[in-house]
Design a protein around this motif. Structure first.
Motif, PDB file in Angstrom:
ATOM      1  N   PRO A   1     -10.048  14.382   9.060  1.00  0.00           N
ATOM      2  CA  PRO A   1      -9.319  13.981   7.845  1.00  0.00           C
ATOM      3  C   PRO A   1      -8.013  14.732   7.642  1.00  0.00           C
ATOM      4  CG  PRO A   1     -11.244  15.352   7.316  1.00  0.00           C
ATOM      5  CD  PRO A   1     -11.045  15.414   8.790  1.00  0.00           C
ATOM      6  N   ASP A   2      -7.483  15.436   8.684  1.00  0.00           N
ATOM      7  CA  ASP A   2      -6.319  16.289   8.470  1.00  0.00           C
ATOM      8  C   ASP A   2      -4.997  15.529   8.429  1.00  0.00           C
ATOM      9  OD1 ASP A   2      -8.098  18.353   8.504  1.00  0.00           O
ATOM     10  OD2 ASP A   2      -7.836  18.768  10.644  1.00  0.00           O
ATOM     11  N   MET A   3      -4.973  14.308   8.962  1.00  0.00           N
ATOM     12  CA  MET A   3      -3.687  13.634   9.160  1.00  0.00           C
ATOM     13  C   MET A   3      -3.206  12.985   7.852  1.00  0.00           C
ATOM     14  SD  MET A   3      -2.887  11.022  12.220  1.00  0.00           S
ATOM     15  CE  MET A   3      -1.584  11.334  13.380  1.00  0.00           C
ATOM     16  N   PRO A   4      -1.977  13.287   7.444  1.00  0.00           N
ATOM     17  CA  PRO A   4      -1.448  12.620   6.235  1.00  0.00           C
ATOM     18  C   PRO A   4      -1.154  11.151   6.511  1.00  0.00           C
ATOM     19  CG  PRO A   4       0.222  14.028   7.232  1.00  0.00           C
ATOM     20  CD  PRO A   4      -1.038  14.256   8.005  1.00  0.00           C
ATOM     21  N   ILE A   5      -1.110  10.361   5.434  1.00  0.00           N
ATOM     22  CA  ILE A   5      -0.901   8.916   5.589  1.00  0.00           C
ATOM     23  C   ILE A   5       0.421   8.608   6.277  1.00  0.00           C
ATOM     24  CG2 ILE A   5      -0.592   6.746   4.343  1.00  0.00           C
ATOM     25  CD1 ILE A   5      -2.472   7.786   2.239  1.00  0.00           C
ATOM     26  N   TRP A   6       1.480   9.327   5.908  1.00  0.00           N
ATOM     27  CA  TRP A   6       2.797   9.004   6.494  1.00  0.00           C
ATOM     28  C   TRP A   6       2.770   9.180   8.006  1.00  0.00           C
ATOM     29  CZ3 TRP A   6       5.175  12.750   9.270  1.00  0.00           C
ATOM     30  CH2 TRP A   6       4.852  14.097   8.982  1.00  0.00           C
ATOM     31  N   ALA A   7       2.044  10.217   8.480  1.00  0.00           N
ATOM     32  CA  ALA A   7       2.012  10.458   9.929  1.00  0.00           C
ATOM     33  C   ALA A   7       1.297   9.320  10.652  1.00  0.00           C
ATOM     34  CB  ALA A   7       1.311  11.787  10.214  1.00  0.00           C
ATOM     35  N   SER A   8       0.087   8.949  10.160  1.00  0.00           N
ATOM     36  CA  SER A   8      -0.639   7.868  10.838  1.00  0.00           C
ATOM     37  C   SER A   8       0.126   6.551  10.738  1.00  0.00           C
ATOM     38  CB  SER A   8      -2.052   7.734  10.273  1.00  0.00           C
ATOM     39  OG  SER A   8      -2.018   7.281   8.950  1.00  0.00           O
ATOM     40  N   SER A   9       0.835   6.357   9.602  1.00  0.00           N
ATOM     41  CA  SER A   9       1.613   5.122   9.456  1.00  0.00           C
ATOM     42  C   SER A   9       2.745   5.082  10.468  1.00  0.00           C
ATOM     43  CB  SER A   9       2.196   5.025   8.038  1.00  0.00           C
ATOM     44  OG  SER A   9       1.155   4.997   7.098  1.00  0.00           O
ATOM     45  N   ILE A  10       3.419   6.227  10.680  1.00  0.00           N
ATOM     46  CA  ILE A  10       4.527   6.236  11.646  1.00  0.00           C
ATOM     47  C   ILE A  10       3.998   5.969  13.052  1.00  0.00           C
ATOM     48  CG2 ILE A  10       6.163   7.797  12.806  1.00  0.00           C
ATOM     49  CD1 ILE A  10       6.840   8.925  10.073  1.00  0.00           C
ATOM     50  N   VAL A  11       2.864   6.610  13.386  1.00  0.00           N
ATOM     51  CA  VAL A  11       2.286   6.367  14.716  1.00  0.00           C
ATOM     52  C   VAL A  11       1.951   4.883  14.874  1.00  0.00           C
ATOM     53  CG1 VAL A  11       0.319   6.851  16.222  1.00  0.00           C
ATOM     54  CG2 VAL A  11       1.382   8.705  14.941  1.00  0.00           C
TER      55      VAL A  11
ATOM     56  N   MET B   1      -0.397  -2.475   6.274  1.00  0.00           N
ATOM     57  CA  MET B   1       0.073  -1.095   6.236  1.00  0.00           C
ATOM     58  C   MET B   1       0.971  -0.870   5.028  1.00  0.00           C
ATOM     59  SD  MET B   1       1.587   0.905   9.481  1.00  0.00           S
ATOM     60  CE  MET B   1       3.303   0.443   9.276  1.00  0.00           C
ATOM     61  N   ILE B   2       1.892  -1.830   4.790  1.00  0.00           N
ATOM     62  CA  ILE B   2       2.818  -1.694   3.660  1.00  0.00           C
ATOM     63  C   ILE B   2       2.031  -1.677   2.351  1.00  0.00           C
ATOM     64  CG2 ILE B   2       4.665  -2.860   2.394  1.00  0.00           C
ATOM     65  CD1 ILE B   2       5.591  -3.906   5.217  1.00  0.00           C
ATOM     66  N   ILE B   3       1.094  -2.638   2.202  1.00  0.00           N
ATOM     67  CA  ILE B   3       0.292  -2.695   0.965  1.00  0.00           C
ATOM     68  C   ILE B   3      -0.478  -1.393   0.779  1.00  0.00           C
ATOM     69  CG2 ILE B   3      -1.663  -3.846  -0.166  1.00  0.00           C
ATOM     70  CD1 ILE B   3      -0.822  -6.418   1.254  1.00  0.00           C
ATOM     71  N   TYR B   4      -1.076  -0.909   1.861  1.00  0.00           N
ATOM     72  CA  TYR B   4      -1.933   0.290   1.795  1.00  0.00           C
ATOM     73  C   TYR B   4      -1.112   1.514   1.383  1.00  0.00           C
ATOM     74  CZ  TYR B   4      -5.279   3.849   3.289  1.00  0.00           C
ATOM     75  OH  TYR B   4      -6.142   4.917   3.327  1.00  0.00           O
TER      76      TYR B   4
ATOM     77  N   VAL C   1      -7.828  -0.358   1.190  1.00  0.00           N
ATOM     78  CA  VAL C   1      -8.656  -0.485   2.395  1.00  0.00           C
ATOM     79  C   VAL C   1      -7.787  -1.015   3.527  1.00  0.00           C
ATOM     80  CG1 VAL C   1     -10.646  -1.628   3.432  1.00  0.00           C
ATOM     81  CG2 VAL C   1     -10.727  -0.948   1.034  1.00  0.00           C
ATOM     82  N   ARG C   2      -7.902  -0.372   4.705  1.00  0.00           N
ATOM     83  CA  ARG C   2      -7.138  -0.860   5.866  1.00  0.00           C
ATOM     84  C   ARG C   2      -7.939  -1.955   6.568  1.00  0.00           C
ATOM     85  NH1 ARG C   2      -2.886   1.112   8.436  1.00  0.00           N
ATOM     86  NH2 ARG C   2      -3.064  -1.032   9.093  1.00  0.00           N
TER      87      ARG C   2
END
Ligand code: NA
Lengths: 562, 562
Positions: free
Chosen positions: B65-75, B119-122, B133-134
């Motif tokens: 659970p360490d990854m922030p949302i912005w990081a996973s979204s960019i990946v 992704m945008i909605i989430y 929810v993704r």
């Protein structure tokens, strides 16, 4: 002469039922041999074997400890006497030197002797108050393999013996894989100080890991065995997933592939041997009956052939016999040669459904009533598709009623209605179908229906009599009634064509499935008797070898039959 | 022209690798298409898909659970861009109307668009502090199926689709059997007031019985599920034995038989289609290169053919090329016709081991030293059988050392000795074997050894550096070291000929096994994402269908390869 025909008929029926026994050709031996092959004696010997095997339930450590030693000893003595009688019968049929050269006979003699000695020692020790063990019980299932009727079982054992070398190498590789994974597990989990739910140290002893991971292949201890590691880190799930993929799926498939490959190869050889033995028997029959002078080569005349076929298959209709003859003698010469003659058993094995050969007995006895418009209407109704659908519906409603609480009087009384309906169905079918055709050997579902319904009727009446007389209900009888009721529902699958194909295939290969059942029984019985079941060895023998041969058999049988 | 040869080469390599793509034949499109099929791009797209699938571990409910949302979204955005780029590349290669008619492309566009929208909605919902929810994660594994390289996977799915109708009927019959047994269990055990170990009422609810007995087919809840009944009376074991015999062994075998039957039937059709597509591509290549006037029919001259083969397989040796030509042109005419030409890809796919084509580089650089008596002695020693046996012995000793406690300094230092010995082995082998031959594509075990030993060396040095500098030991690195050490032991199986045959068969069918791995991954990923795993549905899809097709494949592959 009469004796010649008897001898030829015995050869033909040996060929028909794949018996490969070199019996003595003297008139007395032939008569004894015919009696030896009587189905009644065969059923009897199996009954004695079942009783003998079943004795284990009453012996120490007993499942049912009520039986005194003298009673079980007497029952066993009777069984041993029956086996001895059967073997003596066989010895009178076979030339003496052949009898003593056959290891099967020696085996049976050894089993009977050892059982007798063991029984005497055991009874002696027990009456003297000492401790005794019935070690000869291990030998009992071997009777199944060594009796004359155990042909299929011996073939299955040969099949196993042939597959063993190849299985062995795959098994070594499989064990190597288990050992390597166990080593990995020891290094990964051993030092982490994990504990199982019971508080035992997790994966610290190499041999215990090997055992646990071996059992995991059968998924018997899954997922318990992986939980401590999974709870520590969910990434360790990868270890177990890879383990199961490699050792359960890939290796078990490779086992199956190797066994199947061997099975197919060996099956061809077995079939070749069977065909050869069959041909040999038919040539012997031909040499007994052959006549000279009719054709250029020795032949068998139609009259002699008819006499022979009537001896081989007493119930055969003349129409069926004429049909068989016309297959061979297409030029209507009145005789057939050797080549045609030896095909007889294959043709006898083909099921010929002789349609409406006999009129319905009611038609013979009361022709006017049977052909009256009311009777005809009933016959049309029973033959109508809707009749089947209505009974399928009745079965479905019955299923719902069975699921409901049987202590409700409405529900339990409804069961009488269903029983009556099923009885009426059988009677109506018998009304339009000639009884002997209805109960012919291959009408599986008619037999199934009748036996289940009649048994259910008897059990239900018995149960009702018990409860209405003393207010007492026997749970055992109720159990039987319930099982019979549910079994009756199975009938519904026969109405759906797709299901019928699958079920018919299974019914056709049923006898061979029974062979595998016996095979597992033999192995299981021996393991259960030797000591507590050694799980790993048992798993290797049953799961890796027998089950795979079984699957190979089903695969091959389905390709042929389906 | 150069372009003609390029075009023909592309057709030939399409035929060689079973690509059935109708690309645009313009010079620019052909260049782009060649680039599209470059192995680097194919590896890259699989890497992006793995990263995209792996994101699930960091998303809620997260494994890590360490990854922030912005990081996973960019990946994820980068992955989606890569997929879009790959699809755009494909669109430039294919005629436009063909591109839009192919459902695979539409599927990928839909997946990318939906993922983007989701992704945008989430991200929007999350930054506003709402719950999100993704849901688009379900679609990710479908990329594996729809990319150009997913041919094998699509074929496996088609195989499943073809087997479905037949499986469906057997499944219905199987479910009927489970329902009947459940009804029987309800009537037999429901009224007896039995309780499970947890004190819950045993077998009183019909639907729960159905579920429990369904799970029993997989043996996952065995023997727990039968213990209350067995403790009540050991005779009830018969119920469960019959149940397992019928539903696990017979029905599972019938499933396998039906699937295998279908698989074999369908495989023939697939192979026919592949051969047709291959022929079509080769006819196109021939029509590009054909020359008139040399023979009566259009032909391809040896010079053109040489040029083509060099383009298709750049690294090919001239000896190998001459060998291929001599197969076609056995009369030495200097040209070949259409019939010979279209066989080229099949011949290119045959592995030709070109023995000792190049001298050892050390021989070229230091001929005197390499041929000296000492050097020759070393070469003889390494080529001697004893060398293999000594290293097998070393591996066995190493296995024992791995099993011992690694915290003993003697044991942990011994590991350096083993590493050194393994390194020396590889270097010695490289001393006698030309490096490019040693590391050729089909030398599985050389690659295996080198990768494992070098990786173990790096990890061990890293671990030693960590522990000697700060006294700190990383468990993760130790885990990797242990796994590598144990993997090294696998090498020993290659020394035993019988094992080698089995392992080589498995290696040969390895790529297809990977296809089944992907198949299971796709199904598992979708089930894991949709909700918690619906055990029964998952079991049907994975165990009954996929595993059976997998077993069918292994069976067939073993018959061909073993
Ligand atoms: Na289990």
């Amino acid at each position: 002469t009469k004796y010649d025909f008897d001898l030829a008929a015995v050869y033909v029926s040996d060929a028909q039922y794949n018996r490969n026994i070199f019996f003595d050709a003297s008139p007395q031996a032939v008569r004894l041999y015919k009696f030896y092959n009587h189905w009644g004696l065969q059923v009897l010997i199996y009954l004695f074997i079942i009783v003998d095997l079943g004795l284990a339930a009453f012996e120490e450590p007993a499942l049912i400890p009520d039986m005194p030693i003298w009673a079980s000893s007497i029952v066993e003595l009777i069984c041993l006497m029956a086996f001895t009688a059967r073997l003596t019968h066989y010895a009178k049929v076979i030339p003496r030197e052949k009898f003593w050269l056959d290891p099967k006979n020696i085996f049976i003699i050894v089993i009977i002797s050892l059982s007798l000695i063991d029984m005497i020692i055991y009874v002696g020790l027990k009456t003297a108050g000492h401790f005794g063990v019935r070690w000869s019980r291990v030998l009992r299932p071997l009777l199944l393999v060594n009796i004359t009727e155990g042909r299929q079982l011996r073939r299955a054992f040969r099949s196993i013996r042939n597959a063993l070398p190849q299985i062995f190498y795959v098994f070594l590789l499989f064990m190597f894989s288990v050992l390597m994974f166990s080593l990995m597990a020891l290094k990964l989990f051993g030092k982490r100080g994990l504990e199982t739910v019971e508080g035992i140290k997790y994966f610290t002893n190499y041999l215990e890991i090997v055992f646990d991971l071996y059992v995991l292949v059968t998924t018997a201890n899954s997922p318990d065995v992986m939980m401590p590691a999974y709870n520590y880190s969910s990434f360790f799930a990868i270890f177990f997933i890879v383990y199961i993929l490699i050792n359960t799926y890939i290796f078990m498939s490779v086992f199956l592939a190797v066994v199947y490959n061997n099975y197919k190869k060996y099956l061809k050889e077995e079939v070749r041997q069977l065909v050869k033995a069959k041909r040999r028997k038919m040539l012997l029959a031909f040499s007994v009956l052959q006549q000279f002078g009719l054709g250029q080569e020795p032949v068998v005349s139609k009259a002699h052939w008819n006499q022979l076929v009537c001896l081989v298959q007493p119930g055969i209709s003349s129409a069926h016999r004429e049909l068989l003859w016309s297959v061979f003698d297409d030029n209507n010469k009145g005789y057939i040669g050797k080549l045609e003659f030896i095909q007889l058993p294959d043709l006898l094995n083909i099921q010929v459904i002789t349609m409406k050969t006999r009129p319905h007995p009611l038609k013979r006895w009361f022709p006017a009533a049977y052909d009256s418009s009311t009777s005809r209407f009933v016959q049309r109704v029973v033959q109508h598709k809707g009749f089947v659908y209505i009974y399928d519906l009745i079965i479905l409603v019955n299923a719902v009623f069975i699921g409901l609480d049987e202590e409700n009087p409405l529900i339990s009384n409804a069961e009488w209605v269903f029983l009556a309906l099923y009885l009426v169905e059988i009677l109506l079918k018998l009304y339009i179908c000639e009884p002997r055709a209805f109960f012919s050997r291959h009408e599986f579902w008619n037999w199934f229906d009748t036996i289940i319904v009649v048994a259910a009727l008897i059990a239900t009446i018995f149960n009702w009599a018990l409860s209405s007389s003393g207010g007492y209900t026997s749970r055992q009888i109720l159990d039987i009634v319930f099982i019979l009721r549910v079994l009756r529902l199975i009938r519904v699958v026969d109405s759906i064509k797709r299901f019928r194909t699958i079920i018919n295939t299974l019914i056709k290969i049923g006898p061979t499935i029974l062979t595998f059942g016996q095979l597992i029984l033999v192995v299981y019985y021996i393991f259960a008797m030797v000591a507590r079941i050694y799980f790993v060895v048992f798993h290797i023998v049953v799961v890796i070898i027998i089950i795979n041969i079984f699957v190979a058999f089903i695969l091959e049988a389905f390709f042929v039959e389906y």
